[in-house]
Write a protein that holds these residues in place. Sequence first.
Motif, PDB file in Angstrom:
ATOM      1  N   VAL A   1       0.829  -1.160   0.009  1.00 54.69           N
ATOM      2  CA  VAL A   1       0.111  -0.094  -0.081  1.00 54.69           C
ATOM      3  C   VAL A   1       1.122   1.341   0.038  1.00 54.69           C
ATOM      4  N   THR A   2       0.704   1.920  -1.067  1.00 56.89           N
ATOM      5  CA  THR A   2       1.553   3.135  -1.108  1.00 56.89           C
ATOM      6  C   THR A   2       0.680   4.475  -1.014  1.00 56.89           C
ATOM      7  N   VAL A   3       0.976   5.417  -0.194  1.00 53.13           N
ATOM      8  CA  VAL A   3       0.249   6.628   0.107  1.00 53.13           C
ATOM      9  C   VAL A   3       0.835   7.884  -0.484  1.00 53.13           C
ATOM     10  N   THR A   4       0.275   8.718  -1.270  1.00 54.44           N
ATOM     11  CA  THR A   4       0.879   9.861  -2.181  1.00 54.44           C
ATOM     12  C   THR A   4      -0.127  11.002  -1.615  1.00 54.44           C
ATOM     13  N   ASP A   5       0.596  12.274  -1.333  1.00 54.54           N
ATOM     14  CA  ASP A   5      -0.106  13.376  -1.192  1.00 54.54           C
ATOM     15  C   ASP A   5      -0.718  14.076  -2.467  1.00 54.54           C
ATOM     16  N   MET A   6      -1.184  15.258  -2.523  1.00 51.33           N
ATOM     17  CA  MET A   6      -1.744  15.934  -3.664  1.00 51.33           C
ATOM     18  C   MET A   6      -0.866  16.467  -4.633  1.00 51.33           C
ATOM     19  N   THR A   7       0.492  16.513  -4.215  1.00 48.87           N
ATOM     20  CA  THR A   7       1.651  16.862  -5.177  1.00 48.87           C
ATOM     21  C   THR A   7       2.145  15.556  -5.713  1.00 48.87           C
ATOM     22  N   GLY A   8       1.789  14.488  -5.572  1.00 47.62           N
ATOM     23  CA  GLY A   8       2.415  13.199  -5.867  1.00 47.62           C
ATOM     24  C   GLY A   8       3.231  12.640  -5.293  1.00 47.62           C
ATOM     25  N   ALA A   9       3.674  13.222  -4.153  1.00 52.77           N
ATOM     26  CA  ALA A   9       4.826  12.962  -3.422  1.00 52.77           C
ATOM     27  C   ALA A   9       4.857  11.669  -2.447  1.00 52.77           C
ATOM     28  N   GLN A  10       5.438  10.476  -2.404  1.00 56.68           N
ATOM     29  CA  GLN A  10       5.010   9.396  -1.432  1.00 56.68           C
ATOM     30  C   GLN A  10       5.285   9.907   0.031  1.00 56.68           C
ATOM     31  N   VAL A  11       4.238   9.657   0.771  1.00 52.74           N
ATOM     32  CA  VAL A  11       4.453   9.591   2.230  1.00 52.74           C
ATOM     33  C   VAL A  11       4.488   8.544   3.201  1.00 52.74           C
ATOM     34  N   LEU A  12       3.958   7.366   2.269  1.00 53.27           N
ATOM     35  CA  LEU A  12       3.934   6.276   3.234  1.00 53.27           C
ATOM     36  C   LEU A  12       4.122   4.964   2.167  1.00 53.27           C
ATOM     37  N   ARG A  13       4.556   3.856   2.599  1.00 52.33           N
ATOM     38  CA  ARG A  13       4.666   2.716   1.731  1.00 52.33           C
ATOM     39  C   ARG A  13       4.631   1.579   2.905  1.00 52.33           C
ATOM     40  N   VAL A  14       3.746   0.650   2.886  1.00 53.18           N
ATOM     41  CA  VAL A  14       3.520  -0.380   3.894  1.00 53.18           C
ATOM     42  C   VAL A  14       3.149  -1.517   3.366  1.00 53.18           C
ATOM     43  N   GLU A  15       3.703  -2.940   3.790  1.00 51.60           N
ATOM     44  CA  GLU A  15       2.983  -4.041   3.213  1.00 51.60           C
ATOM     45  C   GLU A  15       2.181  -4.686   4.055  1.00 51.60           C
ATOM     46  N   ALA A  16       1.137  -5.230   3.561  1.00 48.39           N
ATOM     47  CA  ALA A  16       0.013  -5.978   4.411  1.00 48.39           C
ATOM     48  C   ALA A  16       0.725  -7.183   5.190  1.00 48.39           C
ATOM     49  N   ASP A  17       0.160  -7.666   6.325  1.00 48.24           N
ATOM     50  CA  ASP A  17       0.483  -8.906   6.853  1.00 48.24           C
ATOM     51  C   ASP A  17       0.090 -10.141   6.100  1.00 48.24           C
ATOM     52  N   THR A  18       0.214 -11.399   6.506  1.00 48.49           N
ATOM     53  CA  THR A  18      -0.190 -12.568   6.099  1.00 48.49           C
ATOM     54  C   THR A  18      -1.773 -12.714   6.102  1.00 48.49           C
ATOM     55  N   GLU A  19      -2.450 -11.935   6.929  1.00 49.44           N
ATOM     56  CA  GLU A  19      -4.006 -11.669   6.860  1.00 49.44           C
ATOM     57  C   GLU A  19      -4.509 -10.726   5.831  1.00 49.44           C
ATOM     58  N   GLY A  20      -3.600 -10.105   4.992  1.00 49.79           N
ATOM     59  CA  GLY A  20      -4.085  -9.076   4.101  1.00 49.79           C
ATOM     60  C   GLY A  20      -4.292  -8.034   4.680  1.00 49.79           C
ATOM     61  N   THR A  21      -3.869  -7.505   5.969  1.00 49.24           N
ATOM     62  CA  THR A  21      -4.250  -6.319   6.821  1.00 49.24           C
ATOM     63  C   THR A  21      -3.024  -5.513   6.869  1.00 49.24           C
ATOM     64  N   VAL A  22      -3.551  -4.126   6.799  1.00 53.49           N
ATOM     65  CA  VAL A  22      -2.514  -3.143   7.167  1.00 53.49           C
ATOM     66  C   VAL A  22      -2.695  -2.367   8.388  1.00 53.49           C
ATOM     67  N   ARG A  23      -1.975  -2.213   9.165  1.00 53.01           N
ATOM     68  CA  ARG A  23      -2.331  -1.150  10.492  1.00 53.01           C
ATOM     69  C   ARG A  23      -0.899  -0.541  10.717  1.00 53.01           C
ATOM     70  N   ASP A  24      -0.833   0.632  10.260  1.00 49.72           N
ATOM     71  CA  ASP A  24       0.347   1.322  10.452  1.00 49.72           C
ATOM     72  C   ASP A  24       0.138   2.431  11.567  1.00 49.72           C
ATOM     73  N   PRO A  25       1.073   2.264  12.624  1.00 53.61           N
ATOM     74  CA  PRO A  25       0.787   2.995  13.912  1.00 53.61           C
ATOM     75  C   PRO A  25       0.838   4.731  13.629  1.00 53.61           C
ATOM     76  N   ASN A  26       1.661   5.048  12.555  1.00 53.11           N
ATOM     77  CA  ASN A  26       2.162   6.482  12.466  1.00 53.11           C
ATOM     78  C   ASN A  26       0.861   7.508  12.030  1.00 53.11           C
ATOM     79  N   PRO A  27       0.635   8.191  12.765  1.00 56.83           N
ATOM     80  CA  PRO A  27      -0.439   9.312  12.125  1.00 56.83           C
ATOM     81  C   PRO A  27      -0.233  10.185  10.928  1.00 56.83           C
ATOM     82  N   LEU A  28      -1.152  10.452  10.200  1.00 53.31           N
ATOM     83  CA  LEU A  28      -0.839  10.945   8.832  1.00 53.31           C
ATOM     84  C   LEU A  28      -1.197  12.411   9.007  1.00 53.31           C
TER      85      LEU A  28
END
Length: 274
Positions: A20-47
Amino acid sequence: MGLTAKIRTRDGWAVSHAVVTVTDMTGAQVLRVEADTEGTVRDPNPLPPGAYTVIVTAVGYAPAASSALVTASGRADVGTVTLGRQGGTELPPPGPWTVDPAHSTVGAVAQHLGISSVRGRFTDFAAAIEVAPGDIGGSRVEAVIRADSIDTGNAMRDGHLKSADFLDVERYPEITYRSSGLTAAGADRWTVHGELALHGVVRPVDLDLAYLGTGADPWGGTRAAFRATAQLRREDFAMNYNQVVQAGIAAIGTTLRVELDIQAVQGDSLPPQA
């Protein structure tokens, strides 16, 4: 908690290690995280608050993108993201397809004692599909099921189901289904119209069909996957046996939920498999 999401296939399976890749409105990447074996993403860092684009990718699947608006809480709950197979279309390629019984399931669920479910499946069946070019409504499916192949995991119950109280397999050894047409019910969903011959009775039965995608197999062939469901009333097929256990509650429910998980190989026969 910052970003949360669930990554699933069209039939509800987890897509492990999707990215899962998150970009802001300028197209800059702000987060890239991999899902776990259950297909779930839980990133602890607030955006930081603002609008973002969330892109989900996984090997073998077409990418998916969605928008997310993060408030002062810093949380972004994307919900469930559904990925389709890479190169998938709304329909499988036209022509003949043969159902692979080794990788398919013909099952049924009945209510038991009004509080739980009993599941069974037929282990001996064959089916052929013909996808019509141009007009999908002209596609056809024919299936034959050996009634005495019912398996609920209990020999005594299976024997009763094969008796004249239910399937009466000696008089009616085969269950058949022949389609008469298809109508669209969504981008990858269809209603299959056809006739079911069961216990000496022929009645119209519609299947709610989902097309799950097409892909290559390890033996050089092409496979398509489908899931279909239907609900049957036993009395419509002259199976009226029942035992009332208390206050009108039947030992076995009067309706059956049919559940089909189908994998078909392109061509008019099954190829040798390793």
